[in-house]
Scaffold this active site. Structure first.
Site, PDB file in Angstrom:
ATOM      1  N   TYR A 121     -60.337  -0.333   1.278  1.00 19.76           N
ATOM      2  CA  TYR A 121     -59.699  -1.654   0.713  1.00 19.76           C
ATOM      3  C   TYR A 121     -60.981  -2.312   0.055  1.00 19.76           C
ATOM      4  O   TYR A 121     -60.714  -2.989  -0.777  1.00 19.76           O
ATOM      5  CB  TYR A 121     -59.325  -2.647   1.790  1.00 19.76           C
ATOM      6  CG  TYR A 121     -57.502  -2.312   2.017  1.00 19.76           C
ATOM      7  CD1 TYR A 121     -57.318  -1.223   2.534  1.00 19.76           C
ATOM      8  CD2 TYR A 121     -56.755  -3.373   1.849  1.00 19.76           C
ATOM      9  CE1 TYR A 121     -55.893  -0.721   2.667  1.00 19.76           C
ATOM     10  CE2 TYR A 121     -55.403  -3.027   1.955  1.00 19.76           C
ATOM     11  CZ  TYR A 121     -54.955  -1.963   2.870  1.00 19.76           C
ATOM     12  OH  TYR A 121     -53.678  -1.724   3.055  1.00 19.76           O
ATOM     13  N   LYS A 158     -59.065  10.725  10.506  1.00 16.04           N
ATOM     14  CA  LYS A 158     -58.957  11.967   9.878  1.00 16.04           C
ATOM     15  C   LYS A 158     -60.393  12.580   9.829  1.00 16.04           C
ATOM     16  O   LYS A 158     -60.837  13.045   8.723  1.00 16.04           O
ATOM     17  CB  LYS A 158     -58.259  11.795   8.316  1.00 16.04           C
ATOM     18  CG  LYS A 158     -58.032  13.077   7.573  1.00 16.04           C
ATOM     19  CD  LYS A 158     -56.739  13.653   8.127  1.00 16.04           C
ATOM     20  CE  LYS A 158     -56.634  14.842   7.365  1.00 16.04           C
ATOM     21  NZ  LYS A 158     -55.411  15.709   7.830  1.00 16.04           N
ATOM     22  N   ASP A 189     -52.537  -0.029   8.109  1.00 11.22           N
ATOM     23  CA  ASP A 189     -51.790  -0.453   7.596  1.00 11.22           C
ATOM     24  C   ASP A 189     -50.688   0.423   7.398  1.00 11.22           C
ATOM     25  O   ASP A 189     -49.503  -0.090   7.563  1.00 11.22           O
ATOM     26  CB  ASP A 189     -52.415  -0.754   5.883  1.00 11.22           C
ATOM     27  CG  ASP A 189     -51.385  -1.105   4.899  1.00 11.22           C
ATOM     28  OD1 ASP A 189     -50.838  -2.214   5.341  1.00 11.22           O
ATOM     29  OD2 ASP A 189     -51.163  -0.732   4.069  1.00 11.22           O
ATOM     30  N   ASP A 225     -52.298  12.165  10.427  1.00  9.79           N
ATOM     31  CA  ASP A 225     -51.030  13.075   9.902  1.00  9.79           C
ATOM     32  C   ASP A 225     -50.138  13.349  11.165  1.00  9.79           C
ATOM     33  O   ASP A 225     -48.908  13.019  11.457  1.00  9.79           O
ATOM     34  CB  ASP A 225     -51.407  13.998   9.133  1.00  9.79           C
ATOM     35  CG  ASP A 225     -52.134  15.150   9.487  1.00  9.79           C
ATOM     36  OD1 ASP A 225     -53.079  14.610  10.620  1.00  9.79           O
ATOM     37  OD2 ASP A 225     -52.494  16.351   9.227  1.00  9.79           O
TER      38      ASP A 225
HETATM   39  C1  IPM Z   1     -50.245  -6.026   5.278  1.00  5.90           C
HETATM   40  C2  IPM Z   1     -49.958  -5.966   3.712  1.00  5.90           C
HETATM   41  C3  IPM Z   1     -51.327  -5.946   2.956  1.00  5.90           C
HETATM   42  C4  IPM Z   1     -52.226  -4.891   3.180  1.00  5.90           C
HETATM   43  C5  IPM Z   1     -50.882  -6.000   1.322  1.00  5.90           C
HETATM   44  C6  IPM Z   1     -49.999  -7.004   1.072  1.00  5.90           C
HETATM   45  C7  IPM Z   1     -52.512  -6.136   0.603  1.00  5.90           C
HETATM   46  O1  IPM Z   1     -49.385  -4.729   3.395  1.00  5.90           O
HETATM   47  O2  IPM Z   1     -50.758  -6.986   5.516  1.00  5.90           O
HETATM   48  O3  IPM Z   1     -49.894  -4.950   5.703  1.00  5.90           O
HETATM   49  O4  IPM Z   1     -52.200  -3.815   2.613  1.00  5.90           O
HETATM   50  O5  IPM Z   1     -53.130  -5.234   4.028  1.00  5.90           O
HETATM   51 MG    MG Z   2     -49.012  -3.251   5.267  1.00  9.35          MG
END
Ligand code: IPM
Ligand code: MG
Length: 362
Positions: free
Chosen positions: A143, A189, A245, A221
């Site tokens: 990210y 992974k 996520d 996975d």
């Molecule tokens: C979450 C959401 C966010 C993320 C998005 C909206 C940027 O999906 O909080 O899980 O990917 O962290």
């Molecule tokens: Mg999310």
């Protein structure tokens, strides 16, 4: 009597509706327990872009920095999702607030309401005993790694430093040590990614400090498959930002609706509380969204404020509504309540019980 200052970030889509219900519940608690909660409402996401051109205005950061806790609804708007060339995006606001406040640990508990088991897409017997919590790293990995984009090429770097892994694993180990089953599963992974091999190295080095914790490892996975085949095997999961996520959205399906899952994000400063689900723009303004995930996020907030009875009251009131079919349309086809009606029911239930019912001396 306690005073707590809370920054309110309603955000986009259904954000304002669900946050209003959570604030209703906070008001019921403050009335009953004579606490004072102050609210400072600020902008984030698409609504902030529309008003100021910036998904995270400075005033919002300032308010969050000075508060005891932050309650967030959701961010996101399809007009940005469908434009790959957009320079400013609502999500940048969320990522920046997480980074600025150093919220490195996103904690997502998954528990199943017994009376809703039949609504899950999984067979009820697969759901018996499901009670897990996901520790998702929130300020590193793919990210936040270096990004590059030319006309025909693009890359996102998945970078982790040992200390970023250690600090979240420490919280996850402590949580595993505290829980009855004392199990910790690292999801990665490591058969392919060097960054995952670093996670394994950290966990292997730490595990001797927590001798009562049983450690296991799963590739993402396989973990995605296990989450459906045998979800009750999981107790505490610790994982990187992206894997967390994805696996938490998958886990949210177990209980029958993504509208039930709360989260808290911890770091060095004020904590942030938000539902796991997104801004559900199709439902915005219709008063049909499920407010329970946001209300349970407030329950996590109160626990962190060391208001145990108050937090227990929220759980009790939500369980009462769920058990009595007081549900929104995601969980009930006929006679569903509106979002605001469910918020009313939950707060009314809290106010209707005396403190004695919870073993509090008055
Ligand atoms: C979450 C959401 C966010 C993320 C998005 C909206 C940027 O999906 O909080 O899980 O990917 O962290
Ligand atoms: Mg999310």
């Amino acid at each position: 009597m306690k005073l707590q200052n809370i920054t309110i970030l309603k955000g986009d889509g259904i954000g304002p509706e669900i946050v209003d219900q959570a604030v209703k519940v906070l008001s019921a608690i403050s009335e009953k327990y004579d606490h004072t909660f102050t609210y400072d409402e600020q902008l984030i996401g698409a609504c902030a872009i529309d008003a100021t051109g910036n998904p995270l205005p400075d005033e919002t950061i300032e308010s969050c920095m000075n508060s005891d806790a932050i309650l967030l609804g959701a961010i996101g708007d399809p007009k940005y999702d469908n434009d790959p060339n957009a320079k400013v995006r609502p999500e940048q606001g969320l990522l920046k607030i997480r980074k600025t406040l150093g919220l490195f640990a996103n904690i997502r508990p998954v528990r199943i309401f017994e009376s809703l088991q039949h609504l899950s897409v999984l067979k009820p017997e697969v759901l018996n005993g499901v009670d897990m919590v996901i520790y998702r790293e929130l300020t590193g990995g793919i990210y936040f790694g270096e990004k590059n984009r030319t006309q025909d090429e693009a890359s996102d770097l998945c970078h982790y430093h040992r200390f970023e892994i250690e600090r979240i694993c420490k919280l996850a180990f402590k949580e595993a040590q505290r829980r009855p089953r004392k199990k910790l599963c690292l999801i990665d992974k490591a058969n392919v990614l060097d960054s995952s091999r670093l996670w394994r190295d950290v966990v292997q080095n730490m595990k001797d400090d927590y001798p009562t914790v049983e450690v296991s490892y799963l590739f993402i996975d396989n973990a995605a498959m296990q989450m459906i085949l045998n979800p009750s095997q999981f107790d505490v999961i610790v994982t990187s930002n992206m894997f967390g996520d994805i696996i938490s959205d998958e886990a949210s399906v177990l209980g029958g609706s993504i509208g039930l899952l709360p989260s808290s994000s911890a770091g060095e400063k004020a904590r942030l509380y938000e539902p796991v689900h997104g801004s559900y723009p199709q439902a915005a303004g219709q008063d049909i969204a499920n407010p329970i995930a946001t209300i349970l996020s407030v329950e996590m907030m109160l626990r962190d404020f060391e208001m145990k009875e108050e937090a227990d009251e929220i759980i009790e009131a939500v369980t009462h509504c769920v058990d009595n079919n007081l549900l929104t349309v995601d969980l009930l086809k006929e006679n569903a309540l509106l979002c605001s009606e469910l918020g009313d029911q939950i707060s009314r239930h809290i106010l209707s019980k005396t403190k004695k019912d919870y073993g509090v001396l008055i």
